[in-house]
Design an enzyme around this catalytic site. Structure first.
Site, PDB file in Angstrom:
ATOM      1  N   GLU A   1       1.656 -12.234  -0.092  1.00 35.09           N
ATOM      2  CA  GLU A   1       1.208 -11.247   1.402  1.00 35.09           C
ATOM      3  C   GLU A   1       0.385 -10.556   0.575  1.00 35.09           C
ATOM      4  O   GLU A   1       1.298  -8.911  -0.551  1.00 35.09           O
ATOM      5  CB  GLU A   1       2.639 -10.755   1.783  1.00 35.09           C
ATOM      6  CG  GLU A   1       3.674 -11.482   2.169  1.00 35.09           C
ATOM      7  CD  GLU A   1       3.098 -11.515   3.872  1.00 35.09           C
ATOM      8  OE1 GLU A   1       1.504 -11.700   4.341  1.00 35.09           O
ATOM      9  OE2 GLU A   1       3.793 -12.130   4.772  1.00 35.09           O
TER      10      GLU A   1
ATOM     11  N   LYS B   1      12.512  -6.183  -7.122  1.00 35.79           N
ATOM     12  CA  LYS B   1      11.906  -5.221  -8.298  1.00 35.79           C
ATOM     13  C   LYS B   1      10.536  -4.648  -7.456  1.00 35.79           C
ATOM     14  O   LYS B   1      10.042  -5.128  -6.909  1.00 35.79           O
ATOM     15  CB  LYS B   1      10.666  -5.883  -9.622  1.00 35.79           C
ATOM     16  CG  LYS B   1      10.156  -5.044 -10.973  1.00 35.79           C
ATOM     17  CD  LYS B   1       9.791  -3.913 -11.303  1.00 35.79           C
ATOM     18  CE  LYS B   1       8.286  -3.642 -10.667  1.00 35.79           C
ATOM     19  NZ  LYS B   1       7.724  -2.909  -9.847  1.00 35.79           N
TER      20      LYS B   1
ATOM     21  N   CYS C   1      -1.643  -2.656   5.396  1.00 37.81           N
ATOM     22  CA  CYS C   1      -2.237  -3.940   4.989  1.00 37.81           C
ATOM     23  C   CYS C   1      -2.386  -4.741   5.776  1.00 37.81           C
ATOM     24  O   CYS C   1      -3.816  -4.863   5.954  1.00 37.81           O
ATOM     25  CB  CYS C   1      -1.288  -5.562   3.925  1.00 37.81           C
ATOM     26  SG  CYS C   1       0.341  -5.853   5.082  1.00 37.81           S
TER      27      CYS C   1
HETATM   28  P1  NAD Z   1       0.577  -4.057  -6.786  1.00 34.98           P
HETATM   29  O1  NAD Z   1      -0.161  -5.408  -6.187  1.00 34.98           O
HETATM   30  O2  NAD Z   1      -0.259  -3.554  -7.273  1.00 34.98           O
HETATM   31  O3  NAD Z   1       2.055  -4.391  -6.727  1.00 34.98           O
HETATM   32  C1  NAD Z   1       3.194  -4.620  -6.761  1.00 34.98           C
HETATM   33  C2  NAD Z   1       4.064  -4.573  -7.078  1.00 34.98           C
HETATM   34  O4  NAD Z   1       3.613  -5.332  -8.208  1.00 34.98           O
HETATM   35  C3  NAD Z   1       4.697  -3.238  -7.511  1.00 34.98           C
HETATM   36  O5  NAD Z   1       6.055  -3.706  -7.596  1.00 34.98           O
HETATM   37  C4  NAD Z   1       3.978  -3.619  -9.093  1.00 34.98           C
HETATM   38  O6  NAD Z   1       4.811  -2.631  -9.965  1.00 34.98           O
HETATM   39  C5  NAD Z   1       4.571  -5.211  -9.348  1.00 34.98           C
HETATM   40  N1  NAD Z   1       3.611  -5.598 -10.092  1.00 34.98           N
HETATM   41  C6  NAD Z   1       2.268  -5.275 -10.795  1.00 34.98           C
HETATM   42  N2  NAD Z   1       1.416  -6.055 -11.739  1.00 34.98           N
HETATM   43  C7  NAD Z   1       2.439  -7.344 -11.949  1.00 34.98           C
HETATM   44  C8  NAD Z   1       2.357  -8.759 -12.636  1.00 34.98           C
HETATM   45  N3  NAD Z   1       1.788  -8.219 -13.717  1.00 34.98           N
HETATM   46  N4  NAD Z   1       3.540  -9.469 -12.614  1.00 34.98           N
HETATM   47  C9  NAD Z   1       4.626  -8.805 -11.721  1.00 34.98           C
HETATM   48  N5  NAD Z   1       4.429  -7.811 -10.582  1.00 34.98           N
HETATM   49  C10 NAD Z   1       3.387  -7.074 -10.702  1.00 34.98           C
HETATM   50  O7  NAD Z   1      -0.290  -3.094  -4.296  1.00 34.98           O
HETATM   51  P2  NAD Z   1       0.448  -2.142  -4.528  1.00 34.98           P
HETATM   52  O8  NAD Z   1      -0.843  -0.949  -5.132  1.00 34.98           O
HETATM   53  O9  NAD Z   1       1.422  -1.268  -4.361  1.00 34.98           O
HETATM   54  O10 NAD Z   1       0.645  -2.228  -2.164  1.00 34.98           O
HETATM   55  C11 NAD Z   1      -0.821  -2.337  -2.011  1.00 34.98           C
HETATM   56  C12 NAD Z   1      -1.537  -3.143  -1.670  1.00 34.98           C
HETATM   57  O11 NAD Z   1      -0.462  -4.108  -1.042  1.00 34.98           O
HETATM   58  C13 NAD Z   1      -2.194  -3.691  -1.140  1.00 34.98           C
HETATM   59  O12 NAD Z   1      -3.526  -3.927  -1.419  1.00 34.98           O
HETATM   60  C14 NAD Z   1      -1.914  -3.774   0.633  1.00 34.98           C
HETATM   61  O13 NAD Z   1      -2.769  -4.361   1.008  1.00 34.98           O
HETATM   62  C15 NAD Z   1      -0.943  -4.925   0.009  1.00 34.98           C
HETATM   63  N6  NAD Z   1      -0.066  -5.165   1.281  1.00 34.98           N
HETATM   64  C16 NAD Z   1      -0.329  -6.788   1.901  1.00 34.98           C
HETATM   65  C17 NAD Z   1       0.839  -6.978   3.114  1.00 34.98           C
HETATM   66  C18 NAD Z   1       1.085  -8.170   3.819  1.00 34.98           C
HETATM   67  O14 NAD Z   1       1.908  -8.396   4.371  1.00 34.98           O
HETATM   68  N7  NAD Z   1      -0.481  -8.857   3.617  1.00 34.98           N
HETATM   69  C19 NAD Z   1       1.832  -5.902   2.927  1.00 34.98           C
HETATM   70  C20 NAD Z   1       1.592  -4.374   1.881  1.00 34.98           C
HETATM   71  C21 NAD Z   1       0.864  -4.747   1.642  1.00 34.98           C
END
Ligand code: NAD
Length: 501
Positions: free
Chosen positions: A264, A189, A298
């Protein structure tokens, strides 16, 4: 034609295929339109790219059942055969690297100079795990005098992979390649803001000969498709990359079905510059690690902790450089920073410009958004920040650096560790003893000393505290995607207690 014009012409030709039907889901090897759709727009000029199938709980159910049906055969396939297919996927990525980079820039706003490498990096992820597939099931023998213990590993089953919109192509390969190498089947997803390259990746995998049902793609919103995936009883584990608060929601959603979760999550990573550091290299790395990838990274070094003896000079040089970072069209090869992903995120980042001013920090560079179309913000530097300010504590996730001064090592360590996150840390000093002492005490999953973030795939990738649970990379990915089994064989006639005898 300029390079930008050439890129735009090529992109236009590639996008033609999505204009009629949009992006469809790919379930059990079949294109599935779905009952509803949503629109994806470019952050560059807010124009429509195409429609995208909006997956529902029913689509997820279908995908999870397909992944379950495909699991036994894929898991039983000889590792060498899986290796061959994964290498073919890598070949497919390399062959289409430019196309992938063009899509990624247009869909996410990332600059082309970084995205062409990200596609190739994705291919490397597949090659690395392809080579590990034949030994994925390997275990250990742990003998005692009475027993021979033999461990083995087996794939956990169908897994859900949920990815964010920042460098979505590379991150998807990072999560999916080890899952497939381990023998798991997947339902992916991708983030709703960046659906283009997830579709291309799934297509490449099918063209490489991956059997139907092994890789299923369901687009849609987090709160419905994402949620349904985390709650589905046939899905044994969730590999998630995204925000910390979403990770927490997923943990709750997965509780009833006892989901194994790998998270992550976010970061507020310090780059700590001591006054004995190589000034110029520390400056280059600090700038690169926050302003590349639009700061939507991130592992970005979003907090600069600089020793007060060099702070004036370091910040002055930062201001000069930050003001000359080239902001522009992401498909222009000269561009260093493109637009942010979406209006929602742009509004969030812009709010911090006001928060910084209200809280008493100095906006030393940027702090504004240019007029016109697209979600562009100026690369920004906040100085005179204190450790408890919101700009020092919260993940902004844009090209925005907060500079905090410190007096000595103890103070630097206190500030560095005094945040909710613990993903990465960067330490700049030429005192090797201090480097060892400081990095040992720094609470983060990954630390680079006198370096920017240079990733070696066999090393563990992940964070402490609110930055995550679990590690990717090398065998750590297999620990997540596989079950461990221990079988103990008696070697002779060891004593067995004789109750009731
Ligand atoms: P997000 O958490 O808003 O969304 C990530 C994914 O989760 C999307 O596909 C979204 O549709 C899905 N999602 C949202 N709500 C959900 C739910 N209730 N149940 C299941 N899935 C759900 O994150 P974003 O804004 O897309 O990405 C940015 C974030 O990701 C930042 O905080 C960044 O630091 C983090 N990030 C971390 C790493 C790492 O390796 N630690 C790498 C890249 C990004």
């Amino acid at each position: 034609m300029t390079d930008l014009a050439t890129h735009l012409a090529k992109l236009d030709a590639h996008l033609a295929r999505f204009r009629d039907k949009g992006i469809l889901n790919l379930i059990d090897g079949q294109d599935i339109a779905g009952q509803q759709s949503f629109e994806t727009c470019s952050p560059v000029d807010e124009t429509l790219i195409c429609t995208v199938a909006k997956g529902t709980a029913e689509d997820i159910d279908r995908a999870a059942k397909a992944a379950k049906a495909a699991f036994p055969a894929w898991a039983a396939l000889d590792g060498a055969a899986r290796k061959k297919i994964l290498h073919k996927i890598a070949d497919g990525i390399v062959a289409r690297a430019e196309e992938i980079a063009l899509y990624e820039c247009w869909d996410t706003g990332q600059a082309f100079r970084f995205m062409s490498k990200a596609a190739l990096r994705g291919a490397e992820n597949f090659r690395y795990y392809a080579d590990m597939a034949p030994t994925a099931r390997d275990g250990q023998s742990l003998p005692t005098n009475s027993h021979m213990n033999i461990t083995s590993r087996s794939p956990i089953g169908p897994v859900g992979v949920i990815t964010p919109w920042n460098t979505p192509f590379m991150l998807s390969t990072w999560k999916i390649a080890p899952a497939l190498a381990a023998g798991c089947t997947i339902v992916h997803k991708p983030a709703e803001f960046s659906p283009l390259t997830a579709r291309i990746l799934a297509e490449i995998a099918h063209e490489a000969g991956l059997p139907a049902g092994v890789w299923n793609l369901v687009n849609g919103m987090g709160e419905d498709a994402g949620r349904a995936l985390t709650e589905h009883p046939d899905i044994k584990a969730i590999a998630f990359v995204g925000e910390s608060k979403t990770g927490s929601m997923i943990m709750k959603q997965g509780a009833d079905t006892l989901k194994r979760c790998h998270f992550e999550l976010g970061g507020k990573n310090p780059v700590v510059v001591f006054d004995d550091a190589d000034f110029e290299r520390a400056l280059d790395a600090t700038i690169f690690m926050i302003y590349s990838l639009n700061g939507e990274r991130c592992t970005s070094s979003s907090r600069l902790l600089v020793q007060d003896t060099i702070a004036d000079a370091f910040e002055a040089r930062l201001v000069e450089r930050v003001n000359t970072i080239r902001v522009g069209h992401p498909l222009d090869p000269a561009t260093e920073v493109g637009p942010l992903i979406h209006k929602v995120h742009y509004d969030k980042v812009c709010r911090y410009f006001d928060i910084a001013r209200t809280d008493g920090a100095t906006v030393a560079a940027g702090g504004t958004a240019p007029d016109g179309k697209g979600w562009f913000v100026k690369p920004t530097l906040f100085t005179h920040a204190t450790p408890k300010m919101r700009i020092s504590q919260e993940e902004i996730f844009g090209p925005v650096l907060t500079s905090i001064r410190f007096k000595d090592e103890d103070e630097a360590l206190r500030i560095a560790n005094d945040v909710d996150y613990g993903l990465t840390g960067y330490v700049w000093t030429n005192d090797v003893t201090r480097a060892l002492r400081f990095s040992d005490a720094l609470d983060a999953g990954m630390i680079w000393v006198n370096s920017d973030n240079v990733r070696h795939l066999p090393t563990p990738f992940g964070g402490t505290k609110a930055s995550g649970i679990g590690r990717d990379g090398g065998q750590w990915s297999f620990d997540f995607y596989m079950e461990q089994k221990n079988t103990a064989f008696a070697l002779g006639q060891h004593k067995i207690a004789r109750l009731g005898a």
